[in-house]
Design a protein around this motif. Structure first.
Motif, PDB file in Angstrom:
ATOM      1  N   UNK A 157       0.906  -1.084   0.171  1.00  0.00           N
ATOM      2  CA  UNK A 157       0.012   0.135   0.013  1.00  0.00           C
ATOM      3  C   UNK A 157       0.940   1.267   0.047  1.00  0.00           C
ATOM      4  N   UNK A 158       2.232   1.173  -0.325  1.00  0.00           N
ATOM      5  CA  UNK A 158       3.022   2.401  -0.447  1.00  0.00           C
ATOM      6  C   UNK A 158       2.472   3.054  -1.863  1.00  0.00           C
ATOM      7  N   UNK A 159       2.884   4.162  -1.906  1.00  0.00           N
ATOM      8  CA  UNK A 159       2.375   5.008  -3.108  1.00  0.00           C
ATOM      9  C   UNK A 159       3.006   4.336  -4.562  1.00  0.00           C
ATOM     10  N   UNK A 160       3.972   3.448  -4.574  1.00  0.00           N
ATOM     11  CA  UNK A 160       4.566   2.863  -5.679  1.00  0.00           C
ATOM     12  C   UNK A 160       3.510   1.610  -5.797  1.00  0.00           C
ATOM     13  N   UNK A 161       3.500   1.145  -4.816  1.00  0.00           N
ATOM     14  CA  UNK A 161       2.524  -0.223  -4.753  1.00  0.00           C
ATOM     15  C   UNK A 161       1.221  -0.048  -5.161  1.00  0.00           C
ATOM     16  N   UNK A 162       0.574   1.138  -4.650  1.00  0.00           N
ATOM     17  CA  UNK A 162      -0.459   1.356  -5.269  1.00  0.00           C
ATOM     18  C   UNK A 162      -0.532   1.948  -6.851  1.00  0.00           C
ATOM     19  N   UNK A 163       0.353   2.564  -7.147  1.00  0.00           N
ATOM     20  CA  UNK A 163       0.398   2.816  -8.447  1.00  0.00           C
ATOM     21  C   UNK A 163       0.736   1.993  -9.698  1.00  0.00           C
ATOM     22  N   UNK A 164       1.393   0.858  -9.075  1.00  0.00           N
ATOM     23  CA  UNK A 164       1.658  -0.220  -9.775  1.00  0.00           C
ATOM     24  C   UNK A 164       0.312  -0.982 -10.392  1.00  0.00           C
ATOM     25  N   UNK A 165      -0.782  -0.688  -9.864  1.00  0.00           N
ATOM     26  CA  UNK A 165      -2.050  -1.378 -10.349  1.00  0.00           C
ATOM     27  C   UNK A 165      -2.713  -0.309 -11.260  1.00  0.00           C
ATOM     28  N   UNK A 166      -2.237   1.156 -11.564  1.00  0.00           N
ATOM     29  CA  UNK A 166      -2.688   1.834 -12.590  1.00  0.00           C
ATOM     30  C   UNK A 166      -2.609   1.343 -14.010  1.00  0.00           C
ATOM     31  N   UNK A 167      -1.605   0.619 -14.522  1.00  0.00           N
ATOM     32  CA  UNK A 167      -1.364   0.131 -15.666  1.00  0.00           C
ATOM     33  C   UNK A 167      -2.644  -1.060 -16.070  1.00  0.00           C
ATOM     34  N   UNK A 168      -2.365  -1.948 -15.259  1.00  0.00           N
ATOM     35  CA  UNK A 168      -3.737  -3.083 -15.246  1.00  0.00           C
ATOM     36  C   UNK A 168      -5.099  -2.515 -15.339  1.00  0.00           C
ATOM     37  N   UNK A 169      -5.240  -1.516 -14.616  1.00  0.00           N
ATOM     38  CA  UNK A 169      -6.885  -0.690 -14.454  1.00  0.00           C
ATOM     39  C   UNK A 169      -6.722  -0.163 -15.992  1.00  0.00           C
TER      40      UNK A 169
END
Length: 237
Positions: free
Chosen positions: A15-27
């Motif tokens: 749930x770090x900023x990097x971890x959360x943003x890693x989902x943006x591409x799949x979304x």
């Protein structure tokens, strides 16, 4: 002993900023093409969890988004990020108070609910949507190779879904299914990612042949990814 679901969630998710943003591409690759063109569209995320999807929508310029979740820890985390999230112990009741919604997202939620609660939630979504509005649903796919493991990977999961069952539940609630697929999103971002894609493609080929042998032409269309994705619109007929 009562289990703190958010503590469990944090252990298995970055749930770090990097971890959360890693989902943006799949979304972008799964949900992106179903988003309204109007950035002022009214979007509701039911069971929003840690708010990762809401962050992505806000980053894309959507201004009227909000989320609801029944877990106090998830809601508190979202609010610490200044996300428009409220706690809702009864999602159907909360959604029933909404009107003129352009998109309802119910991602990784229905598998945690009993059949009667699912039916109530889908009807509430149908009533909340504006004419032409859509519902986007993601659930564990019963046809996936690791469907059983995926189902029991979370102690609060109650079931997985086939496309036929979810389509029927949506039809009963007054929806017309527009898209059935899965959310496979393995990218070429690393050598390991390429290896994963090659292995999955190899074994998926044999699974596809098996599906054709079992179901005939239907086997050509059967989603085989871990998560089943169904998009539907209000049935105005």
């Amino acid at each position: 002993m009562k289990v703190d679901y958010f503590e469990h969630y944090k252990r298995v998710n970055d749930l770090s900023e990097h971890g959360r943003k890693s989902h943006w591409g799949p979304f972008e690759r799964t949900l992106g093409r179903f988003l309204p063109e109007n950035r002022n569209a009214n979007i509701v995320d039911i069971g929003c969890g840690a708010g990762v999807l809401l962050e992505w929508l806000l980053s894309k310029g959507y201004t009227h988004v909000r989320g609801y979740d029944c877990d106090a820890g998830q809601v508190s985390f979202c609010q610490s990020l200044k996300l428009p999230v409220e706690q809702a112990d009864d999602s159907a009741e909360q959604l029933g108070q909404c009107r003129n919604v352009d998109l309802v997202v119910i991602k990784d939620v229905l598998e945690h609910m009993g059949k009667e609660d699912v039916a109530r939630l889908l009807v509430a979504a149908r009533q909340a949507l504006a004419p032409g509005g859509r519902i986007y649903i993601s659930v564990p796919n019963a046809a996936a190779s690791y469907a059983t493991y995926w189902l029991y990977n979370d102690p609060t999961h109650m079931r997985s879904y086939s496309a036929n069952v979810l389509s029927l539940e949506l039809a009963i609630a007054g929806f017309r299914v527009k898209h059935v697929g899965d959310d496979d999103t393995t990218a070429f971002s690393s050598p390991f990612g390429i290896i994963r894609l090659m292995l999955r493609s190899f074994f998926r080929f044999w699974r596809r042949l098996e599906a054709i042998g079992e179901y005939g032409a239907e086997g050509l269309r059967l989603p085989l990814g871990l998560n089943l994705v169904v998009v539907a619109e209000c049935d105005v007929a």
